[in-house]
Motif scaffolding. Structure first.
Motif, PDB file in Angstrom:
ATOM      1  N   GLU A 278       0.835  -1.217   0.000  1.00 53.40           N
ATOM      2  CA  GLU A 278       0.000   0.000   0.000  1.00 53.40           C
ATOM      3  C   GLU A 278       0.865   1.260   0.000  1.00 53.40           C
ATOM      4  OE1 GLU A 278      -4.041  -1.404   2.359  1.00 53.40           O
ATOM      5  OE2 GLU A 278      -2.282  -0.832   3.517  1.00 53.40           O
ATOM      6  N   ARG A 279       1.936   1.228   0.760  1.00 54.34           N
ATOM      7  CA  ARG A 279       2.804   2.401   0.877  1.00 54.34           C
ATOM      8  C   ARG A 279       3.365   2.783  -0.503  1.00 54.34           C
ATOM      9  NH1 ARG A 279       7.421   0.449   1.799  1.00 54.34           N
ATOM     10  NH2 ARG A 279       9.221   1.695   1.259  1.00 54.34           N
ATOM     11  N   ILE A 280       3.857   1.789  -1.220  1.00 54.85           N
ATOM     12  CA  ILE A 280       4.424   2.062  -2.547  1.00 54.85           C
ATOM     13  C   ILE A 280       3.336   2.595  -3.469  1.00 54.85           C
ATOM     14  CG2 ILE A 280       5.526   1.038  -4.569  1.00 54.85           C
ATOM     15  CD1 ILE A 280       6.604  -1.172  -2.666  1.00 54.85           C
ATOM     16  N   ALA A 281       2.211   1.908  -3.498  1.00 48.20           N
ATOM     17  CA  ALA A 281       1.147   2.266  -4.441  1.00 48.20           C
ATOM     18  C   ALA A 281       0.585   3.651  -4.162  1.00 48.20           C
ATOM     19  CB  ALA A 281       0.035   1.217  -4.362  1.00 48.20           C
ATOM     20  N   LYS A 282       0.357   3.954  -2.901  1.00 47.07           N
ATOM     21  CA  LYS A 282      -0.250   5.248  -2.568  1.00 47.07           C
ATOM     22  C   LYS A 282       0.674   6.406  -2.943  1.00 47.07           C
ATOM     23  CE  LYS A 282      -3.229   3.496   1.127  1.00 47.07           C
ATOM     24  NZ  LYS A 282      -4.579   3.977   0.802  1.00 47.07           N
ATOM     25  N   ARG A 283       1.981   6.210  -2.743  1.00 43.47           N
ATOM     26  CA  ARG A 283       2.914   7.284  -3.112  1.00 43.47           C
ATOM     27  C   ARG A 283       2.994   7.434  -4.629  1.00 43.47           C
ATOM     28  NH1 ARG A 283       8.560   7.661  -0.809  1.00 43.47           N
ATOM     29  NH2 ARG A 283       8.374   9.498  -2.147  1.00 43.47           N
ATOM     30  N   LEU A 284       3.013   6.310  -5.345  1.00 44.27           N
ATOM     31  CA  LEU A 284       3.052   6.405  -6.819  1.00 44.27           C
ATOM     32  C   LEU A 284       1.802   7.124  -7.330  1.00 44.27           C
ATOM     33  CD1 LEU A 284       4.307   2.828  -7.862  1.00 44.27           C
ATOM     34  CD2 LEU A 284       5.593   4.975  -8.033  1.00 44.27           C
ATOM     35  N   SER A 285       0.648   6.770  -6.758  1.00 40.10           N
ATOM     36  CA  SER A 285      -0.601   7.393  -7.201  1.00 40.10           C
ATOM     37  C   SER A 285      -0.590   8.893  -6.924  1.00 40.10           C
ATOM     38  CB  SER A 285      -1.808   6.776  -6.479  1.00 40.10           C
ATOM     39  OG  SER A 285      -2.082   5.490  -6.971  1.00 40.10           O
ATOM     40  N   ALA A 286      -0.229   9.260  -5.694  1.00 41.79           N
ATOM     41  CA  ALA A 286      -0.296  10.674  -5.303  1.00 41.79           C
ATOM     42  C   ALA A 286       0.598  11.533  -6.193  1.00 41.79           C
ATOM     43  CB  ALA A 286       0.107  10.813  -3.839  1.00 41.79           C
ATOM     44  N   ALA A 287       1.763  11.009  -6.563  1.00 47.68           N
ATOM     45  CA  ALA A 287       2.737  11.833  -7.282  1.00 47.68           C
ATOM     46  C   ALA A 287       2.513  11.857  -8.788  1.00 47.68           C
ATOM     47  CB  ALA A 287       4.147  11.328  -6.980  1.00 47.68           C
ATOM     48  N   THR A 288       1.651  10.971  -9.315  1.00 42.81           N
ATOM     49  CA  THR A 288       1.510  10.922 -10.779  1.00 42.81           C
ATOM     50  C   THR A 288       0.069  11.113 -11.255  1.00 42.81           C
ATOM     51  OG1 THR A 288       1.215   8.495 -10.819  1.00 42.81           O
ATOM     52  CG2 THR A 288       3.471   9.319 -10.957  1.00 42.81           C
ATOM     53  N   LEU A 291      -1.097  13.521 -14.215  1.00 41.10           N
ATOM     54  CA  LEU A 291      -0.599  13.427 -15.594  1.00 41.10           C
ATOM     55  C   LEU A 291      -1.738  13.141 -16.577  1.00 41.10           C
ATOM     56  CD1 LEU A 291       2.594  11.317 -14.790  1.00 41.10           C
ATOM     57  CD2 LEU A 291       2.495  13.774 -15.340  1.00 41.10           C
ATOM     58  N   PRO A 292      -1.701  13.749 -17.760  1.00 44.05           N
ATOM     59  CA  PRO A 292      -2.782  13.525 -18.725  1.00 44.05           C
ATOM     60  C   PRO A 292      -2.752  12.106 -19.290  1.00 44.05           C
ATOM     61  CG  PRO A 292      -1.048  14.892 -19.701  1.00 44.05           C
ATOM     62  CD  PRO A 292      -0.691  14.715 -18.251  1.00 44.05           C
ATOM     63  N   GLY A 293      -3.924  11.521 -19.448  1.00 46.73           N
ATOM     64  CA  GLY A 293      -4.004  10.178 -20.035  1.00 46.73           C
ATOM     65  C   GLY A 293      -3.454   9.105 -19.121  1.00 46.73           C
ATOM     66  N   TRP A 294      -3.331   9.376 -17.838  1.00 44.22           N
ATOM     67  CA  TRP A 294      -2.690   8.462 -16.880  1.00 44.22           C
ATOM     68  C   TRP A 294      -3.627   8.367 -15.674  1.00 44.22           C
ATOM     69  CZ3 TRP A 294       1.992   5.787 -16.900  1.00 44.22           C
ATOM     70  CH2 TRP A 294       2.549   5.419 -15.667  1.00 44.22           C
ATOM     71  N   ARG A 318      -4.353  11.189 -25.409  1.00 40.56           N
ATOM     72  CA  ARG A 318      -4.027  12.402 -24.651  1.00 40.56           C
ATOM     73  C   ARG A 318      -2.553  12.782 -24.763  1.00 40.56           C
ATOM     74  NH1 ARG A 318      -7.277  13.426 -20.314  1.00 40.56           N
ATOM     75  NH2 ARG A 318      -6.096  15.375 -20.205  1.00 40.56           N
ATOM     76  N   THR A 319      -1.721  11.863 -25.232  1.00 38.24           N
ATOM     77  CA  THR A 319      -0.283  12.149 -25.288  1.00 38.24           C
ATOM     78  C   THR A 319       0.301  12.003 -26.689  1.00 38.24           C
ATOM     79  OG1 THR A 319       0.285   9.828 -24.923  1.00 38.24           O
ATOM     80  CG2 THR A 319       0.060  11.201 -22.954  1.00 38.24           C
ATOM     81  N   GLY A 320      -0.361  11.244 -27.551  1.00 34.22           N
ATOM     82  CA  GLY A 320       0.182  10.982 -28.883  1.00 34.22           C
ATOM     83  C   GLY A 320       1.258   9.908 -28.894  1.00 34.22           C
ATOM     84  N   VAL A 321       1.487   9.271 -27.740  1.00 31.54           N
ATOM     85  CA  VAL A 321       2.501   8.207 -27.670  1.00 31.54           C
ATOM     86  C   VAL A 321       1.795   6.888 -27.352  1.00 31.54           C
ATOM     87  CG1 VAL A 321       4.511   7.355 -26.400  1.00 31.54           C
ATOM     88  CG2 VAL A 321       4.269   9.810 -26.864  1.00 31.54           C
ATOM     89  N   PRO A 322       1.966   5.868 -28.209  1.00 29.23           N
ATOM     90  CA  PRO A 322       1.288   4.592 -27.946  1.00 29.23           C
ATOM     91  C   PRO A 322       1.718   3.991 -26.603  1.00 29.23           C
ATOM     92  CG  PRO A 322       2.232   4.596 -30.155  1.00 29.23           C
ATOM     93  CD  PRO A 322       2.733   5.834 -29.466  1.00 29.23           C
ATOM     94  N   ALA A 407      10.209   9.704 -10.229  1.00 28.26           N
ATOM     95  CA  ALA A 407      11.027  10.527 -11.128  1.00 28.26           C
ATOM     96  C   ALA A 407      11.038   9.933 -12.534  1.00 28.26           C
ATOM     97  CB  ALA A 407      12.459  10.635 -10.582  1.00 28.26           C
ATOM     98  N   ALA A 408      11.033   8.599 -12.620  1.00 30.58           N
ATOM     99  CA  ALA A 408      11.050   7.947 -13.939  1.00 30.58           C
ATOM    100  C   ALA A 408       9.786   8.290 -14.723  1.00 30.58           C
ATOM    101  CB  ALA A 408      11.175   6.429 -13.765  1.00 30.58           C
ATOM    102  N   VAL A 409       8.630   8.234 -14.059  1.00 25.67           N
ATOM    103  CA  VAL A 409       7.372   8.539 -14.757  1.00 25.67           C
ATOM    104  C   VAL A 409       7.359  10.007 -15.181  1.00 25.67           C
ATOM    105  CG1 VAL A 409       4.854   8.573 -14.588  1.00 25.67           C
ATOM    106  CG2 VAL A 409       6.144   6.790 -13.389  1.00 25.67           C
ATOM    107  N   LEU A 410       7.746  10.895 -14.259  1.00 25.12           N
ATOM    108  CA  LEU A 410       7.707  12.328 -14.570  1.00 25.12           C
ATOM    109  C   LEU A 410       8.691  12.661 -15.686  1.00 25.12           C
ATOM    110  CD1 LEU A 410       7.393  13.807 -10.947  1.00 25.12           C
ATOM    111  CD2 LEU A 410       5.572  13.237 -12.576  1.00 25.12           C
TER     112      LEU A 410
END
Ligand SMILES: *Cc1c(COP(=O)(O)O)cnc(C)c1O
Length: 425
Positions: A278-288, A291-294, A318-322, A407-410
């Motif tokens: 849960e800790r990992i997932a909640k932080r990933l969700s909050a920080a991303t 983002l459009p199309g995500w 929303r991004t033009g990237v498959p 950081a990787a997603v951003l």
């Protein structure tokens, strides 16, 4: 300009992620104690006190029932076995229809076939990834006997509505809860909304014993029938006072004392194992989530989502990237992810060729149901174009590494223009 790792730049994660260390000294000591006792299984497939298994198995079942508030827990050697026991126990007979979701581990869908039942696919809801109650209603016929719902990725399905549909139509509701231990909807744990709920203890799940499964129920009759199916019921039915012999024969689905000892140790730490994901997932969700199309996993009010997997719905318009290009770019940054999860189960050769039991096409010989592409458009769309997922279960992730994953997603999103012309082989 930052160059994406896919195009030769430096990855956002400096080191690959390593495996989650789920087995500690406690588990090792528990196994050693059983080894020293010399009794590696306490089961005996005939009438008597050993019919219900050994000390560890019975203690595990008691502790499982206590934690979940279940009247009975029946341990088995896998959730797959648990599904077989459950389908057998509710008396599924050749030609009976069982409504199932198309997106799940295949075992959910295969279980009815073992008793000649016909899996009928109802589409999923793109927000929960679980059965869509309206689609379930549309599939009900006089032949329907049961619904198997899966709390997919650890997210509680719309269990209140499905329970109501089952009650309205006199159907059994089976919950494949392999992915949602401690998942909760309102005041009830996932697994307890169904007439039977099935948990998995395989290596990939929140808590595990290598292989294993537990079936919970509030119904003594169903519990007794599952115990017969687990352990050569034909030898015991008479002594056991079982007057309904339907499906109560001939399997060995028993758990060893070794597995039960490991499972008991893991169960005593279940809250920590679940919170880890849960800790990992909640932080990933909050920080991303911005983002459009995500679209990050939804957490509905008054539910506990335990994040067996963290699953994003991606919209390339929303991004033009498959999706597959974006996924590759994330992988190159060190963000371990997979696309699609599982192709809708009805696309397997078993359904396409209608070959299951024996050479004559049984039980498909008993139905006009078709399993053609297009059957569940939402499931197909999610699989083909939208799902991107990260599996915390597989990795040991520190707080700093969660920062790196974010950081990787951003980074990929900041540099989408670099991906517009990327062609995958
Ligand atoms: C893991 C899983 C199963 C099978 O569990 P086993 O214990 O390996 O048999 C069944 N259904 C779902 C949804 C699962 O995730």
């Amino acid at each position: 300009m930052t160059e994406l790792a896919l195009l030769g730049g430096k990855p956002a994660l400096s080191q690959p992620l390593t495996a989650y260390p789920s087995i500690q000294d406690k588990e090792i000591n528990a196994v050693m104690d059983v080894m020293k006792s010399g009794v590696l299984s306490g089961f005996f497939g005939s009438p008597g006190p050993k019919f219900m298994g050994g000390e560890q198995v019975q203690a595990l079942e008691k502790e499982w029932s206590a934690l979940y508030g279940a009247k009975r827990s029946i341990s088995v050697n896998s959730a797959t076995s648990g599904l077989h026991a459950a389908i057998g126990a509710i008396g599924i007979s050749p030609g009976d229809e069982v409504i199932v979701p198309p997106v799940t581990m295949s075992a959910t869908v295969i279980a009815p076939l073992l008793y000649g039942g016909i899996p009928v696919f109802a589409d999923i809801d793109p927000d929960t990834f679980c059965l869509d109650p309206q689609k379930v209603r549309e599939q009900i016929t006089p032949k329907t006997r049961a619904i198997i719902v899966v709390n997919l990725f650890g997210n509680p399905a719309p269990l209140e509505e499905l329970r109501q549909i089952a009650d309205e139509h006199g159907l059994k509701l089976i919950e494949d809860n392999a992915q949602a231990p401690l998942g909760r909807l309102a005041d009830r744990y996932c697994g307890l909304w169904g007439d039977i709920g099935i948990f998995s203890l395989n290596y990939h799940k929140h808590i595990h014993s290598g292989e294993g499964g537990i079936c919970v129920t509030q119904d003594d009759n169903l519990a007794d029938r599952m115990a017969l199916i687990r352990n050569h019921g034909e030898n015991v039915a008479l002594d056991y006072g079982c007057d309904d012999l339907v499906n109560c024969f001939g399997l060995n689905l028993r758990m060893t004392e070794l597995s039960a000892a490991v499972a008991r140790t893991q169960l005593s730490d279940i809250e920590a194992h679940v919170q880890y994901r849960e800790r990992i997932a909640k932080r990933l969700s909050a920080a991303t989530r911005h983002l459009p199309g995500w679209t990050v996993p939804e957490e509905r009010e008054d539910t506990r989502h335990n994040y067996y997997m963290w699953t994003v719905r991606y919209d390339e318009s929303r991004t033009g990237v498959p999706r597959d290009v974006l996924s590759k770019a994330l992988l190159a940054e060190g963000f371990e992810n997979e696309t699609g999860y599982i192709e809708p189960i009805y696309m397997l050769p078993l359904f396409q060729k209608r070959i299951a039991m024996g050479r004559d096409g049984f039980p498909f010989t008993l139905t006009d149901r078709q399993y053609t592409k297009g059957l569940c458009p939402v499931a197909e769309r999610l699989y083909e174009n939208e799902i991107i997922q990260f599996q915390p279960p597989n990795y040991s992730v520190s707080d700093e590494q969660i920062d790196d994953l974010i950081a990787a997603v951003l980074k990929v999103y900041d540099n989408l223009d670099q991906l517009k012309d990327v062609k995958l082989p």
